[in-house]
Design a protein around this motif. Sequence first.
Motif, PDB file in Angstrom:
ATOM      1  N   LEU A  43      14.888  31.644  42.950  1.00 11.82           N
ATOM      2  CA  LEU A  43      16.037  32.301  43.319  1.00 11.82           C
ATOM      3  C   LEU A  43      16.792  32.922  42.278  1.00 11.82           C
ATOM      4  CD1 LEU A  43      17.124  29.815  46.288  1.00 11.82           C
ATOM      5  CD2 LEU A  43      15.169  31.471  46.222  1.00 11.82           C
ATOM      6  N   ALA A  44      16.265  33.061  41.161  1.00 11.31           N
ATOM      7  CA  ALA A  44      17.092  33.501  40.041  1.00 11.31           C
ATOM      8  C   ALA A  44      17.336  34.979  40.117  1.00 11.31           C
ATOM      9  CB  ALA A  44      16.287  33.141  38.611  1.00 11.31           C
ATOM     10  N   ASP A  45      16.559  35.739  40.901  1.00 10.62           N
ATOM     11  CA  ASP A  45      16.677  37.195  41.214  1.00 10.62           C
ATOM     12  C   ASP A  45      17.439  37.622  42.253  1.00 10.62           C
ATOM     13  OD1 ASP A  45      14.809  36.243  42.890  1.00 10.62           O
ATOM     14  OD2 ASP A  45      13.411  38.046  42.508  1.00 10.62           O
ATOM     15  N   ALA A  46      17.899  36.470  43.131  1.00 13.02           N
ATOM     16  CA  ALA A  46      18.704  36.791  44.205  1.00 13.02           C
ATOM     17  C   ALA A  46      20.009  37.511  43.785  1.00 13.02           C
ATOM     18  CB  ALA A  46      19.018  35.357  45.171  1.00 13.02           C
ATOM     19  N   ARG A  47      20.576  38.403  44.801  1.00 13.87           N
ATOM     20  CA  ARG A  47      21.740  39.162  44.269  1.00 13.87           C
ATOM     21  C   ARG A  47      22.797  39.029  45.381  1.00 13.87           C
ATOM     22  NH1 ARG A  47      20.056  38.308  40.622  1.00 13.87           N
ATOM     23  NH2 ARG A  47      19.572  39.827  38.874  1.00 13.87           N
ATOM     24  N   ALA A  68      23.354  33.813  37.323  1.00 17.24           N
ATOM     25  CA  ALA A  68      24.883  34.227  37.062  1.00 17.24           C
ATOM     26  C   ALA A  68      25.306  35.541  37.852  1.00 17.24           C
ATOM     27  CB  ALA A  68      25.020  34.478  35.424  1.00 17.24           C
ATOM     28  N   ALA A  69      24.320  36.207  38.622  1.00 14.67           N
ATOM     29  CA  ALA A  69      24.684  37.640  39.186  1.00 14.67           C
ATOM     30  C   ALA A  69      24.624  37.688  40.667  1.00 14.67           C
ATOM     31  CB  ALA A  69      23.582  38.543  38.891  1.00 14.67           C
ATOM     32  N   VAL A  70      24.456  36.470  41.259  1.00 13.55           N
ATOM     33  CA  VAL A  70      24.523  36.406  42.740  1.00 13.55           C
ATOM     34  C   VAL A  70      25.621  36.212  43.250  1.00 13.55           C
ATOM     35  CG1 VAL A  70      24.127  33.737  42.963  1.00 13.55           C
ATOM     36  CG2 VAL A  70      23.025  35.268  44.661  1.00 13.55           C
ATOM     37  N   CYS A  71      25.938  36.687  44.168  1.00 18.52           N
ATOM     38  CA  CYS A  71      27.240  36.615  45.129  1.00 18.52           C
ATOM     39  C   CYS A  71      26.908  35.908  46.385  1.00 18.52           C
ATOM     40  CB  CYS A  71      27.979  38.056  45.371  1.00 18.52           C
ATOM     41  SG  CYS A  71      28.466  38.815  44.022  1.00 18.52           S
ATOM     42  N   VAL A  72      28.127  35.113  46.947  1.00 16.49           N
ATOM     43  CA  VAL A  72      27.446  34.289  47.946  1.00 16.49           C
ATOM     44  C   VAL A  72      28.547  34.541  49.030  1.00 16.49           C
ATOM     45  CG1 VAL A  72      27.351  31.785  48.922  1.00 16.49           C
ATOM     46  CG2 VAL A  72      26.494  32.528  46.746  1.00 16.49           C
ATOM     47  N   VAL A  94      34.656  33.093  42.246  1.00 20.90           N
ATOM     48  CA  VAL A  94      35.062  34.336  42.322  1.00 20.90           C
ATOM     49  C   VAL A  94      33.874  35.142  42.996  1.00 20.90           C
ATOM     50  CG1 VAL A  94      36.748  34.228  40.423  1.00 20.90           C
ATOM     51  CG2 VAL A  94      34.254  34.798  39.658  1.00 20.90           C
ATOM     52  N   ARG A  95      32.745  34.542  42.899  1.00 26.29           N
ATOM     53  CA  ARG A  95      31.734  35.324  43.386  1.00 26.29           C
ATOM     54  C   ARG A  95      31.149  34.625  44.778  1.00 26.29           C
ATOM     55  NH1 ARG A  95      26.832  33.970  40.263  1.00 26.29           N
ATOM     56  NH2 ARG A  95      28.037  32.827  38.860  1.00 26.29           N
ATOM     57  N   VAL A  96      32.036  33.978  45.516  1.00 21.21           N
ATOM     58  CA  VAL A  96      32.054  33.613  46.720  1.00 21.21           C
ATOM     59  C   VAL A  96      32.988  33.870  47.719  1.00 21.21           C
ATOM     60  CG1 VAL A  96      31.910  31.063  48.051  1.00 21.21           C
ATOM     61  CG2 VAL A  96      31.215  31.103  45.520  1.00 21.21           C
ATOM     62  N   ASP A 115      19.861  39.464  50.345  1.00 16.08           N
ATOM     63  CA  ASP A 115      18.352  39.362  49.937  1.00 16.08           C
ATOM     64  C   ASP A 115      18.056  37.846  50.095  1.00 16.08           C
ATOM     65  OD1 ASP A 115      19.829  38.425  47.736  1.00 16.08           O
ATOM     66  OD2 ASP A 115      19.128  39.961  46.543  1.00 16.08           O
ATOM     67  N   LEU A 116      18.769  36.687  50.483  1.00 17.19           N
ATOM     68  CA  LEU A 116      18.685  35.417  50.518  1.00 17.19           C
ATOM     69  C   LEU A 116      19.658  35.095  51.473  1.00 17.19           C
ATOM     70  CD1 LEU A 116      17.228  32.958  49.275  1.00 17.19           C
ATOM     71  CD2 LEU A 116      19.557  32.665  47.943  1.00 17.19           C
TER      72      LEU A 116
END
Length: 233
Positions: A43-47, A68-72, A94-96, A115-116
Motif C-alpha cells: 500500500l506504499a503507493d496509495a494516496r 508518507a504521502a497518503v491522506c486518510v 494532520v493527514r487524517v 484509491d484505497l
Amino acid sequence: MTDQESETPKLNFDRLAGLYRWMEWLSFGPYLDRCRRAFLPELADARRALVLGDGDGRFTAALLKRNAAVCVDAIDVSEAMLESLKFRAGAGAVRVRTQARDVRVWTPREEAEYDLIVTHFFLDCLTADDVRRLAERLRANLQPGVRWVISEFAIPHNAFGRWVARPVVSFLYWAFRVLTGLQVERLPDWQSALQAAGFQRATERRFLRGLLTSQLWVLPQSPNQDLATGVRL
Ligand SMILES: C[S@@+](CC[C@H](N)C(=O)[O-])C[C@H]1O[C@@H](n2cnc3c(N)ncnc32)[C@H](O)[C@@H]1O
C-alpha cells in the motif's frame, strides 16, 4: 444526525476504546494485527485512503508511518474510537480527517477520489444487505483500479471450522452484543456482496488455520478483466 441515523439501532463502541487492544491481545495475541498488516507493504503507493471502522486506529497509524504521502478519511460510529485513532496517528494526524458516522447510512463524498478502501474486522459488524448497499454506494464513486483491503474472521469448511472457529465466532458475537448492542449474529457473506458490486479478489492470506483471512480486492478496469492474467475476457 440524519433522520435515517436516528432510526438505525444504536451501537455503543465508546466504552471499548481504551480496552480494545488489550482484549484483542488477550484473546488472539498478535494474530489480528498480523492479519491487518498482511498487505501493508503493497500500500506504499496509495494516496487517498478511506478507512472504515478502524477502531482505535492501529492500522491507520501503521499506514501513515509506512506511507508518507497518503491522506486518510476515517469513518467510525464511535467518537471515542476516533479520538484514539487521532492520538495514535501522532504527527501523521494532520493527514487524517475523521467523521463520526454510522456507515450503514453514510454516503461517500462524490469528489473524494479514493484509491484505497480499508475495512479490518468491520464488515462483520454489518449484515450481508448492509455490506451490499455499502459496496454499491462506494462503487458508484470509485475509479477502476481502486483496492479494498479486508481482514475478517472466517469459518473454514472442515472439522476445525465446525468445532473451533464456529464457536469462537459465536462467542465473539455474543460478547459484542452484550458490550456494544451489536445486533448482527453471524458473519455476512461479504465476498458475494463485493463481487456483485464489481470488485474482484486479487489475493488472500490466512492465519490461525483459516480462522482469520486478509484479502486484497480490486475494482478492475473492465468488469470482464481477469485479475490473475490482466486479460480482458
Ligand atoms: C470490531 S471493531 C474493529 C476495529 C478495527 N478495525 C480492528 O481491526 O480491530 C469495529 C469498529 O467498527 C466501528 N463500527 C461498528 N459498526 C459501525 C457502523 N455501523 N458504522 C461505523 N462504525 C462502526 C466500531 O465503533 C469499531 O470501532
